[in-house]
Enzyme design. Structure first.
Site, PDB file in Angstrom:
ATOM      1  N   VAL A 106       0.831  -1.200   0.000  1.00  0.00           N
ATOM      2  CA  VAL A 106       0.000   0.000   0.000  1.00  0.00           C
ATOM      3  C   VAL A 106       0.866   1.250   0.000  1.00  0.00           C
ATOM      4  O   VAL A 106       2.014   1.232   0.432  1.00  0.00           O
ATOM      5  CB  VAL A 106      -0.942   0.028   1.219  1.00  0.00           C
ATOM      6  CG1 VAL A 106      -1.871  -1.171   1.213  1.00  0.00           C
ATOM      7  CG2 VAL A 106      -0.145   0.068   2.517  1.00  0.00           C
ATOM      8  N   GLU A 119       3.187  -6.052  16.072  1.00  0.00           N
ATOM      9  CA  GLU A 119       4.212  -6.974  16.563  1.00  0.00           C
ATOM     10  C   GLU A 119       4.047  -7.231  18.059  1.00  0.00           C
ATOM     11  O   GLU A 119       4.328  -8.342  18.537  1.00  0.00           O
ATOM     12  CB  GLU A 119       5.601  -6.414  16.272  1.00  0.00           C
ATOM     13  CG  GLU A 119       6.730  -7.387  16.586  1.00  0.00           C
ATOM     14  CD  GLU A 119       8.065  -6.887  16.078  1.00  0.00           C
ATOM     15  OE1 GLU A 119       8.372  -7.155  14.895  1.00  0.00           O
ATOM     16  OE2 GLU A 119       8.779  -6.204  16.842  1.00  0.00           O
ATOM     17  N   PRO A 179      15.710 -10.382  14.589  1.00  0.00           N
ATOM     18  CA  PRO A 179      17.166 -10.245  14.414  1.00  0.00           C
ATOM     19  C   PRO A 179      17.843  -9.344  15.441  1.00  0.00           C
ATOM     20  O   PRO A 179      19.059  -9.425  15.619  1.00  0.00           O
ATOM     21  CB  PRO A 179      17.291  -9.661  13.005  1.00  0.00           C
ATOM     22  CG  PRO A 179      15.990  -8.986  12.743  1.00  0.00           C
ATOM     23  CD  PRO A 179      14.968  -9.829  13.443  1.00  0.00           C
TER      24      PRO A 179
END
Length: 313
Positions: free
Chosen positions: A91, A271, A202
């Site tokens: 988007v 998240e 990470p």
């Protein structure tokens, strides 16, 4: 007297055996790394490269490049095909990443399997014309006109659960969702398939739980108590069986809506809600950060091999 001497010699012999067994166990047969790594105890990779665990404490495999599970899983599917959906949101300005994303997926993602790309976008005309391989297709879906990033982060779980319920679960066995500003740089195959799959973040894969950026505001549905948590996962790649990913996305969307009702949104957007869900619903397979490594981040001692790179800063 002879009887007492015999007992004394027997006592000395047994004592010597016990001391020998203790010395052997402590000095000649130390515990393995998997025995040493307990919940909430993360060894420093600088001093212990055995940090590359092969499984979580609840038994879910952790997939690294050197893991034998990769080759074993690929051999298992060598003569079997499955159908896999890959859902991405493209988007606003993020649509510029779509061509590279699809081109790299065509080269490295689930080669030899049935793959459907589900593209959720606010600009259908911006979807590039790409050449797809055999048994691979692309299906675009229109979402709200040019939502900003913050608004999209609030509705993405809801949109994902809806498209899984209405369409995806009727067409494929597994579905994975990724950020569009990523590219595949090495093979990603059947080794990632599982009931519920998450990817180690990470930035936090080698850090202890007390450093994880969980939502700590108790009124939030994303709240995670300081006594909870074992791994921290990225929202850039997760998936699994359609029904399991639907449950995850639907539950998280409910959490988000309940927080919006009190005008609150978690510290790291969706998240945070993803990690809250996975604290209590453990993934059955965990992917190493090789599957979500920032392109601008230097290679670490543990991450010498990369499969997916994140392009955004």
């Amino acid at each position: 007297m002879d009887q007492m001497n015999k007992r004394w010699y027997l006592f000395l012999f047994l004592s010597a055996c016990v001391l020998f067994l203790y010395y052997f166990k402590k000095h000649l047969h130390p515990k393995s790394s998997s025995e040493n790594v307990q919940k909430g105890q993360v060894p420093s990779p600088k001093s212990d490269l055995s940090f590359l665990q092969s499984a979580t404490y609840w038994g879910a495999p952790i997939i690294w490049e050197k893991s034998l599970k990769i080759s074993a899983k690929r051999e298992e599917f060598e003569h079997t095909t499955v159908s896999v959906g890959l859902a991405v949101f493209a988007v606003g300005t993020y649509v510029k990443y779509l061509r590279k994303f699809i081109d790299s997926a065509e080269k490295y993602f689930m080669t030899g399997q049935f793959v459907t790309y589900y593209i959720l976008t606010d600009n259908l005309r911006a979807i590039p014309s790409v050449h797809l391989g055999v048994s691979r297709e692309l299906k675009p879906f229109h979402v709200a006109e040019k939502p900003d990033w913050v608004y999209l982060s609030k509705i993405r779980m809801s949109l994902l659960s809806s498209v899984i319920r209405e369409l995806i679960q009727k067409e494929v066995d597994y579905v994975f969702t990724m950020d569009v500003d990523q590219i595949f740089v090495n093979s990603v195959g059947p080794e990632i398939l599982g009931e519920l799959v998450a990817t180690l973040h990470p930035e936090f894969y080698n850090k202890p739980p007390e450093t994880y950026p969980y939502e700590r505001t108790s009124v939030s549905k994303a709240f995670v108590d300081s006594s909870k948590g074992d791994y921290y996962y990225t929202s850039e790649l997760y998936g699994g069986l359609c029904q399991e990913v639907y449950k995850l996305a639907h539950t998280c969307s409910q959490f988000i809506m309940q927080d919006m009702e009190i005008d609150f949104y978690a510290i790291l957007f969706e998240e945070s809600y993803l990690n809250k869900y996975l604290v209590y619903k453990k993934p059955t397979k965990v992917l190493s950060p090789e599957y979500s490594w920032p392109a601008i981040k230097e290679t670490s001692d543990e991450i010498q091999f990369k499969r997916i790179l994140s392009l955004s800063e």
